[in-house]
Design an enzyme around this catalytic site. Structure first.
Site, PDB file in Angstrom:
ATOM      1  CB  ALA A  62      -6.897  -8.921 -48.674  1.00 39.38           C
ATOM      2  CB  THR A  64      -7.477  -3.830 -47.719  1.00 36.76           C
ATOM      3  OG1 THR A  64      -9.000  -3.295 -47.590  1.00 36.76           O
ATOM      4  CG2 THR A  64      -7.447  -4.918 -48.466  1.00 36.76           C
ATOM      5  CG  ASP A 104       3.936  -1.444 -48.592  1.00 34.27           C
ATOM      6  OD1 ASP A 104       2.808  -1.749 -48.610  1.00 34.27           O
ATOM      7  OD2 ASP A 104       4.228  -0.067 -48.568  1.00 34.27           O
ATOM      8  CE1 TYR A 127      -3.881  -5.732 -45.518  1.00 33.30           C
ATOM      9  CE2 TYR A 127      -1.717  -4.443 -45.299  1.00 33.30           C
ATOM     10  CZ  TYR A 127      -2.703  -5.018 -46.097  1.00 33.30           C
ATOM     11  OH  TYR A 127      -2.732  -4.928 -47.480  1.00 33.30           O
ATOM     12  CE  LYS A 131      -2.122  -9.080 -48.239  1.00 29.74           C
ATOM     13  NZ  LYS A 131      -3.362  -9.719 -49.166  1.00 29.74           N
TER      14      LYS A 131
HETATM   15  N1  NAP Z   1      -4.838  -0.607 -51.434  1.00 28.26           N
HETATM   16  C1  NAP Z   1      -3.575  -0.518 -51.088  1.00 28.26           C
HETATM   17  O1  NAP Z   1      -2.988   0.458 -50.707  1.00 28.26           O
HETATM   18  C2  NAP Z   1      -2.611  -1.849 -51.070  1.00 28.26           C
HETATM   19  C3  NAP Z   1      -1.606  -1.894 -50.755  1.00 28.26           C
HETATM   20  C4  NAP Z   1      -0.436  -2.948 -50.853  1.00 28.26           C
HETATM   21  C5  NAP Z   1      -1.441  -4.248 -51.229  1.00 28.26           C
HETATM   22  N2  NAP Z   1      -2.474  -4.242 -51.318  1.00 28.26           N
HETATM   23  C6  NAP Z   1      -3.015  -5.542 -51.587  1.00 28.26           C
HETATM   24  O2  NAP Z   1      -4.092  -5.513 -52.846  1.00 28.26           O
HETATM   25  C7  NAP Z   1      -5.063  -6.388 -52.701  1.00 28.26           C
HETATM   26  C8  NAP Z   1      -6.209  -5.721 -53.213  1.00 28.26           C
HETATM   27  O3  NAP Z   1      -6.476  -4.522 -52.100  1.00 28.26           O
HETATM   28  P1  NAP Z   1      -7.467  -3.459 -52.348  1.00 28.26           P
HETATM   29  O4  NAP Z   1      -6.938  -1.987 -51.890  1.00 28.26           O
HETATM   30  O5  NAP Z   1      -7.919  -3.430 -53.935  1.00 28.26           O
HETATM   31  O6  NAP Z   1      -8.531  -3.715 -51.310  1.00 28.26           O
HETATM   32  P2  NAP Z   1     -10.046  -3.363 -51.420  1.00 28.26           P
HETATM   33  O7  NAP Z   1     -10.573  -2.218 -52.132  1.00 28.26           O
HETATM   34  O8  NAP Z   1     -10.298  -3.336 -49.919  1.00 28.26           O
HETATM   35  O9  NAP Z   1     -11.077  -4.512 -51.644  1.00 28.26           O
HETATM   36  C9  NAP Z   1     -10.819  -5.820 -50.999  1.00 28.26           C
HETATM   37  C10 NAP Z   1     -11.724  -6.682 -51.727  1.00 28.26           C
HETATM   38  O10 NAP Z   1     -11.818  -8.093 -50.850  1.00 28.26           O
HETATM   39  C11 NAP Z   1     -13.036  -8.596 -50.747  1.00 28.26           C
HETATM   40  N3  NAP Z   1     -13.165  -9.325 -49.563  1.00 28.26           N
HETATM   41  C12 NAP Z   1     -13.112  -8.946 -48.307  1.00 28.26           C
HETATM   42  N4  NAP Z   1     -13.198 -10.084 -47.320  1.00 28.26           N
HETATM   43  C13 NAP Z   1     -13.625 -11.122 -48.195  1.00 28.26           C
HETATM   44  C14 NAP Z   1     -13.808 -12.384 -48.077  1.00 28.26           C
HETATM   45  N5  NAP Z   1     -13.968 -13.162 -46.759  1.00 28.26           N
HETATM   46  N6  NAP Z   1     -14.017 -13.314 -49.073  1.00 28.26           N
HETATM   47  C15 NAP Z   1     -13.991 -12.550 -50.258  1.00 28.26           C
HETATM   48  N7  NAP Z   1     -13.859 -11.549 -50.629  1.00 28.26           N
HETATM   49  C16 NAP Z   1     -13.456 -10.690 -49.631  1.00 28.26           C
HETATM   50  C17 NAP Z   1     -14.105  -7.117 -50.657  1.00 28.26           C
HETATM   51  O11 NAP Z   1     -15.081  -7.645 -51.110  1.00 28.26           O
HETATM   52  P3  NAP Z   1     -16.717  -7.130 -50.903  1.00 28.26           P
HETATM   53  O12 NAP Z   1     -16.599  -5.857 -51.491  1.00 28.26           O
HETATM   54  O13 NAP Z   1     -17.801  -8.011 -51.502  1.00 28.26           O
HETATM   55  O14 NAP Z   1     -16.739  -7.177 -49.335  1.00 28.26           O
HETATM   56  C18 NAP Z   1     -13.267  -6.307 -51.502  1.00 28.26           C
HETATM   57  O15 NAP Z   1     -13.856  -6.224 -52.791  1.00 28.26           O
HETATM   58  C19 NAP Z   1      -4.943  -6.847 -51.290  1.00 28.26           C
HETATM   59  O16 NAP Z   1      -4.262  -8.195 -51.406  1.00 28.26           O
HETATM   60  C20 NAP Z   1      -4.317  -5.876 -50.400  1.00 28.26           C
HETATM   61  O17 NAP Z   1      -3.620  -6.474 -49.567  1.00 28.26           O
HETATM   62  C21 NAP Z   1      -3.411  -3.160 -51.369  1.00 28.26           C
END
Ligand code: NAP
Length: 285
Positions: A62, A64, A104, A127, A131
């Site tokens: 995503a 993020t 959330d 965001y 989402k």
């Molecule tokens: N972290 C939090 O606190 C949190 C809270 C609530 C929900 N979430 C949800 O949990 C999920 C995972 O979050 P995370 O924190 O693990 O995110 P993250 O660490 O930012 O990782 C996101 C990943 O998405 C990939 N990405 C970005 N743009 C892309 C595209 N156009 N096509 C394919 N891949 C792409 C990136 O890949 P590259 O590295 O290759 O660019 C990165 O590995 C998301 O849906 C987020 O909304 C996260």
């Protein structure tokens, strides 16, 4: 060709994706990154799905960066809203379960009890809106889907808010942290295990999953420092207004995880225990 259809993780290098690859290790998941499967490229997604023919596809990818989404709304919409729709359509075509992550931040925080899956979303930020549109696209594609909303995720060393706090403290920087937003910090490892548990029991639809309890960012910072042996490091309490971030955040976004518990028969651990474990596992600094 033959053989069992694989499990695939997109966003495998991200915070949640890394934990998912670990939790699924015994099932030999295939890792996909942006270069192999770009959420903005519908053709590439179709081709990847057709070639790999997974039985289960975890989307942990995503856009993020909540504040950057405010200034790049078009990109946020393409990645967070349209992309999951392409994935869901492609998954439907080959009979694959899509497990998609959401947040959330689809809620506005104007409530005085944890949010259930039945509560009406009302996102405050680009965001959150993109989402939410992604969730709707997954649901509306008419395939086999599971959307899991989570919150305030932290990983192992170096990944997430607690580690940023520890780095700043060790550099001797002064710390000011907001004390007027409430949420549930969530261990990426607990989340990943919960996602696999949900998939194993055949859960479908929308599910909230976070560690148990609630806190503020200030209290999370304080607890992190105390656990890391930095109890003497002061942390100033500030308000969201003082911080002045571009994207508005909900003041309260605690998730009710009762549905998760009913489905899996297990209750998420308190966030304090998960945090203590993550910090203990990193060893001395
Ligand atoms: N972290 C939090 O606190 C949190 C809270 C609530 C929900 N979430 C949800 O949990 C999920 C995972 O979050 P995370 O924190 O693990 O995110 P993250 O660490 O930012 O990782 C996101 C990943 O998405 C990939 N990405 C970005 N743009 C892309 C595209 N156009 N096509 C394919 N891949 C792409 C990136 O890949 P590259 O590295 O290759 O660019 C990165 O590995 C998301 O849906 C987020 O909304 C996260």
């Amino acid at each position: 060709m033959g053989g069992a259809r694989p499990i695939v993780v997109l966003g495998a290098r991200g915070l949640v994706g890394t934990a998912l690859m670990k939790a699924l290790a015994r099932k030999s998941p295939l890792a996909l990154n942006r270069s192999e499967c770009d959420l903005t490229n519908a053709d590439q997604i179709l081709k990847v799905m057709d070639r790999l023919r997974p039985r289960m596809f975890f989307n942990a990818a995503a856009f993020t960066d909540v504040d950057a989404c405010e200034t790049r709304p078009g990109e946020a919409y393409r990645i967070n809203a349209l992309g999951p729709g392409y994935l869901a359509q492609a998954a439907r075509e080959i009979g694959c379960l899509l497990v998609h992550l959401s947040t959330d931040f689809v809620f506005d925080g104007r409530i005085d009890r944890p949010y259930t899956e039945e509560d009406r979303p009302a996102p405050l930020s680009v965001y959150g809106r993109t989402k939410l549109a992604g969730e709707e696209a997954v649901r509306d594609a008419g395939g086999d889907w599971l959307v899991v909303r989570t919150a305030w995720v932290f990983g192992g060393r170096g990944r997430g808010f607690p580690w940023r706090i520890l780095d700043l403290a060790r550099e001797g920087r002064s710390l000011s942290v907001v004390d007027d937003q409430w949420g549930c910090p969530t261990s990426a490892s607990d989340l990943a295990k919960g996602l696999t548990a949900l998939a194993e029991v055949g859960a479908r639809g929308l599910v909230h999953l976070a560690n148990d309890g609630r806190t503020t960012w200030w209290e999370l910072a304080r607890r992190t420092l105390d656990l890391a042996g930095l109890a003497g490091t002061p942390v100033e309490r500030i308000s969201s207004r003082d911080l002045g971030r571009p994207a508005p955040r909900p003041v309260f976004s605690v998730l009710d995880t009762s549905r998760y518990s009913r489905l899996t028969g297990s209750r998420p651990r308190p966030w304090e225990i998960a945090l203590a474990e993550a910090i203990a596992n990193t060893g001395p600094s």
